[in-house]
Design an enzyme around this catalytic site. Structure first.
Site, PDB file in Angstrom:
ATOM      1  NE  ARG A   1      -4.318  -1.546   1.672  1.00 18.72           N
ATOM      2  CZ  ARG A   1      -5.288  -1.885   2.499  1.00 18.72           C
ATOM      3  NH1 ARG A   1      -5.165  -1.677   3.788  1.00 18.72           N
ATOM      4  NH2 ARG A   1      -6.397  -2.423   2.032  1.00 18.72           N
TER       5      ARG A   1
ATOM      6  CE  LYS B   1     -18.953 -14.079   8.677  1.00 18.61           C
ATOM      7  NZ  LYS B   1     -19.050 -12.831   9.436  1.00 18.61           N
TER       8      LYS B   1
ATOM      9  N   GLY C   1      -8.417  -7.499  -0.649  1.00 16.21           N
ATOM     10  CA  GLY C   1      -8.587  -8.462   0.426  1.00 16.21           C
ATOM     11  C   GLY C   1      -7.743  -9.717   0.261  1.00 16.21           C
TER      12      GLY C   1
ATOM     13  N   GLY D   1     -12.948  -3.831   0.661  1.00 14.82           N
ATOM     14  CA  GLY D   1     -14.295  -3.304   0.946  1.00 14.82           C
ATOM     15  C   GLY D   1     -14.734  -2.302  -0.101  1.00 14.82           C
TER      16      GLY D   1
END
Ligand code: AMP
Length: 398
Positions: free
Chosen positions: A38, A205, A355, A378
């Protein structure tokens, strides 16, 4: 998406105090930065500002701050040191987020010098001032500079004081090169994709991906589902899944999606089953007709890999979010590696949506073999869901 926002190139930066929101929320273990991607990704915008004579003030968050103790491990001091190495320039670090010392240091910056303030989330101890976008804090930070540049894609889906707050209280604002690039790639993929457009979803999920599945059913030509979330769909189809990950409360939803997306949704046809949820579990390949009640599907199997690879061969646009199995564990990482390989061999526009899948693509050596790896999980999911990004919306239009 065609970028309609001002960019850093639209401003005369010489001698200007430029507030730049970057995403330096890097993983740190025992005080050591374990992945500086990053920081590296933010360098082009930082260098551009410095080369053009800006007096640069960097703001970033790092992790979450809920107690005074959290501050000890969440200081940006080490991040500022890594930035100094990467830039080969002095980086002034101020261990405050506001106050006289910070203001004095900012005022003594010369053209082409860079300063970094302490973790913006330290302000969350003050009634969540950063995360709840306190008007007062946004105004204060905005008062420290002349121009605001947002280059933090990873937080663009949040309205915080250090992005939306500053942008709303300053007369000049624009995006940096990284944010511009992220939005360009994601926009190309979902707003007007070259077809066939294939989306690959995985990870643990179903509940995290509900909105994105609904939206992809509208815009994608095929949705490949792997990873832990696939088992709720397989169960919804009436298949046996043993002890694999199941979100029972999402079974109805999964049925509805399968109904709606009849020919669009592609599910695994075999799995690598583990005897337990462990790195050293006994593993075997099988399908739902043979799975035992104690076994868990921890990766997609070889027939599924072939099926998914075949589908990807003709794709012109591919977006991937979420690993195909527990890719952190070697014996359950083959499915995820195969997807990396298929993307690397594809002529399509290939985007890895942040992610865990981004971490996997980097770890397995595919970072340079896809069109784009997003720095924000996200934020990229929210973009794929068709929702706007507050951190981008708040920036002035051209
Ligand atoms: P997510 O954050 O939803 O993208 O999920 C990523 C996590 O899902 C990773 O830590 C994987 O280990 C985990 N995962 C992927 N496949 C499975 C699976 N079949 N069973 C359990 N966990 C899984």
């Amino acid at each position: 998406m065609k970028n309609t926002k001002k960019t850093i190139k639209d401003f005369e930066l010489l001698g200007k105090k430029v507030l730049m929101r970057v995403d330096f929320n890097v993983p740190i273990k025992n005080g050591e930065i374990t992945d500086d991607n990053r920081i590296v990704q933010a360098l082009p915008t930082i260098k551009y500002a410095l080369d053009n004579g800006a007096r640069l003030i960097l703001l970033s968050h790092l992790g979450r701050i809920k107690t005074e103790e959290d501050k000890i491990n969440k200081s940006l001091l080490n991040v500022s040191r890594r930035l100094k190495e990467l830039l080969s320039r002095e980086v002034v670090f101020v261990d405050e987020t506001k106050g006289a010392k910070l203001e004095e240091k900012i005022n003594s910056l010369s053209n082409g010098e860079v300063l970094m303030i302490e973790n913006t989330r330290f302000e969350d101890l003050n009634d969540k001032a950063e995360s709840k976008n306190s008007e007062e804090l946004g105004k204060y930070w905005a008062s420290l500079g002349d121009i605001f540049i947002n280059d933090a894609f990873g937080t663009a889906h949040r309205a915080h004081a250090s992005n939306v707050g500053i942008a709303s209280n300053i007369s000049e604002s624009g995006v940096g090169f990284l944010l511009e690039k992220e939005v360009k790639y994601l926009g190309e993929a979902v707003d007007n994709p070259q077809r066939p457009f294939v989306a690959i979803l995985g990870g643990a999920k179903v509940s995290d991906k509900i909105d994105v599945i609904e939206r992809l059913l509208e815009v994608a030509d095929k949705i490949i589902i792997g990873g832990g979330m696939a088992y709720t769909f397989l169960k919804a189809k009436g298949e046996n899944i043993g002890s694999s990950l199941l979100e029972s409360e999402k079974l109805e939803y999964a049925k509805e999606m399968l109904d709606r997306g009849k020919d669009k949704i592609l599910l695994p046809i075999d799995s690598v089953y583990g005897s337990e949820f462990s790195e050293n579990a006994t593993a075997r390949i099988g399908d739902s007709s043979s799975v035992k009640s104690h076994e868990l599907g921890l990766d997609i199997g070889p027939k599924t890999i072939d099926l998914f690879e075949e589908e990807l061969k003709s794709a012109k646009t591919v977006v991937w979010n979420g690993p195909m199995g527990v890719s952190e564990w070697k014996q359950f990482s083959k499915g995820t590696i195969s997807i990396c390989e298929a993307l690397a061999n594809s002529a399509a526009l290939t985007i890895v949506g942040g992610g865990d899948s981004a971490a996997a693509a980097i770890k397995f050596g595919y970072a340079d073999k896809v069109s784009h790896i997003s720095t924000g999980g996200g934020a990229s999911l929210q973009y794929l869901e068709g929702k706007s990004l507050p951190g981008l919306d708040a920036i002035k239009n051209k």
